[in-house]
Design a protein around this motif. Sequence first.
Motif, PDB file in Angstrom:
ATOM      1  N   UNK A 136      10.778  31.092  11.729  1.00  0.00           N
ATOM      2  CA  UNK A 136       9.860  32.225  11.688  1.00  0.00           C
ATOM      3  C   UNK A 136      10.346  33.317  10.747  1.00  0.00           C
ATOM      4  N   UNK A 137      11.641  33.321  10.460  1.00  0.00           N
ATOM      5  CA  UNK A 137      12.203  34.318   9.544  1.00  0.00           C
ATOM      6  C   UNK A 137      12.837  33.639   8.326  1.00  0.00           C
ATOM      7  N   UNK A 138      12.343  32.460   7.983  1.00  0.00           N
ATOM      8  CA  UNK A 138      12.785  31.733   6.794  1.00  0.00           C
ATOM      9  C   UNK A 138      11.626  31.705   5.810  1.00  0.00           C
ATOM     10  N   UNK A 139      11.863  32.151   4.588  1.00  0.00           N
ATOM     11  CA  UNK A 139      10.769  32.439   3.665  1.00  0.00           C
ATOM     12  C   UNK A 139       9.936  31.214   3.317  1.00  0.00           C
ATOM     13  N   UNK A 140      10.560  30.035   3.148  1.00  0.00           N
ATOM     14  CA  UNK A 140       9.795  28.851   2.777  1.00  0.00           C
ATOM     15  C   UNK A 140       8.747  28.476   3.802  1.00  0.00           C
ATOM     16  N   UNK A 141       9.145  28.194   5.056  1.00  0.00           N
ATOM     17  CA  UNK A 141       8.143  27.884   6.086  1.00  0.00           C
ATOM     18  C   UNK A 141       7.149  29.013   6.304  1.00  0.00           C
ATOM     19  N   UNK A 142       7.620  30.256   6.222  1.00  0.00           N
ATOM     20  CA  UNK A 142       6.731  31.393   6.476  1.00  0.00           C
ATOM     21  C   UNK A 142       5.584  31.427   5.471  1.00  0.00           C
ATOM     22  N   UNK A 143       5.892  31.204   4.203  1.00  0.00           N
ATOM     23  CA  UNK A 143       4.842  31.258   3.175  1.00  0.00           C
ATOM     24  C   UNK A 143       3.959  30.018   3.189  1.00  0.00           C
ATOM     25  N   UNK A 144       4.546  28.886   3.580  1.00  0.00           N
ATOM     26  CA  UNK A 144       3.824  27.618   3.452  1.00  0.00           C
ATOM     27  C   UNK A 144       2.960  27.261   4.650  1.00  0.00           C
ATOM     28  N   UNK A 145       3.291  27.772   5.816  1.00  0.00           N
ATOM     29  CA  UNK A 145       2.673  27.275   7.044  1.00  0.00           C
ATOM     30  C   UNK A 145       1.981  28.405   7.816  1.00  0.00           C
TER      31      UNK A 145
ATOM     32  N   UNK B 294      -0.738  37.385   1.303  1.00  0.00           N
ATOM     33  CA  UNK B 294       0.025  37.235   2.537  1.00  0.00           C
ATOM     34  C   UNK B 294       0.904  38.460   2.773  1.00  0.00           C
ATOM     35  N   UNK B 295       0.996  38.852   4.038  1.00  0.00           N
ATOM     36  CA  UNK B 295       1.881  39.948   4.413  1.00  0.00           C
ATOM     37  C   UNK B 295       3.152  39.396   5.043  1.00  0.00           C
ATOM     38  N   UNK B 296       4.277  40.014   4.732  1.00  0.00           N
ATOM     39  CA  UNK B 296       5.548  39.706   5.379  1.00  0.00           C
ATOM     40  C   UNK B 296       6.256  41.015   5.682  1.00  0.00           C
ATOM     41  N   UNK B 297       7.151  41.033   6.646  1.00  0.00           N
ATOM     42  CA  UNK B 297       7.941  42.243   6.859  1.00  0.00           C
ATOM     43  C   UNK B 297       8.744  42.573   5.603  1.00  0.00           C
TER      44      UNK B 297
END
Length: 254
Positions: free
Chosen positions: A41-50, A152-155
């Motif tokens: 949940x705090x890893x950029x690859x999975x966060x952007x892809x899924x 996409x939004x991220x912290x």
Amino acid sequence: MNAKRPLVAVMTGAGISTDSGIPDYRGPQGLWQRDPSAQELVTIGPYLADPDVRRRAWLLRRDAGALAAEPNAGHRALVDLERAGIAVRVLTQNVDGLHQRAGLPARKVIELHGTAQEVQCVRCRARTPMGEALARVAAGEDDPACLACGGLLKPRTVMFGELLDPVVLQQADAVAQACDLFVAVGSSLQVHPAAALPQIALEHGARLIVVNAEPTPYDDAAEEVVREPISTALPALVKRIVAGAYDGTPTSRE
């Protein structure tokens, strides 16, 4: 002749905020121990892809209540240190903003891993308050998009797989090189490049104190290792620093 008052660098990790209700990651009761899958949940690859990872991440942020957390005695002790006239810089791995909420001037806090108080669009880089994004989640949006461009939004935090801001890291390196006393508080000292800061301080002649419940890679190099709870140990340590216990010339490590 008056003894030299030290420049104190304090590197803080998740352990300083556990008494504020924010769990750490790597400790025996840490988030990764309780739910290893939460790391994605705090890893950029999975966060952007899924999209499912992002939805789970937003729910975790909504339920964690980090924005409502209050500073504890450990945070307040560092404010006491600064207000006592000691030159202090806080290098924090935390993203909770509790040092500033406790009363430390923002210019004296270097946020190595960014801040969870804001979100940022990965496309247009627009920044908005985290509270606004969480309000949208509470209203039913499971993956809120940027209102400016639809991205996409991220912290505004440094996720696993992302590099630290080189300007921020340069500032932290400069503090580590210049300090007389380096205090590592509530950090496993295992996440690089931040974990290299104590070594930089040692190489430039600083004393090292480690305040952490679990062993760290730097314990053998430290002048003092404190295992007591941070909310009691740090106020006591601050009183000794203010009283001059660490003024003057560092002890030899030869």
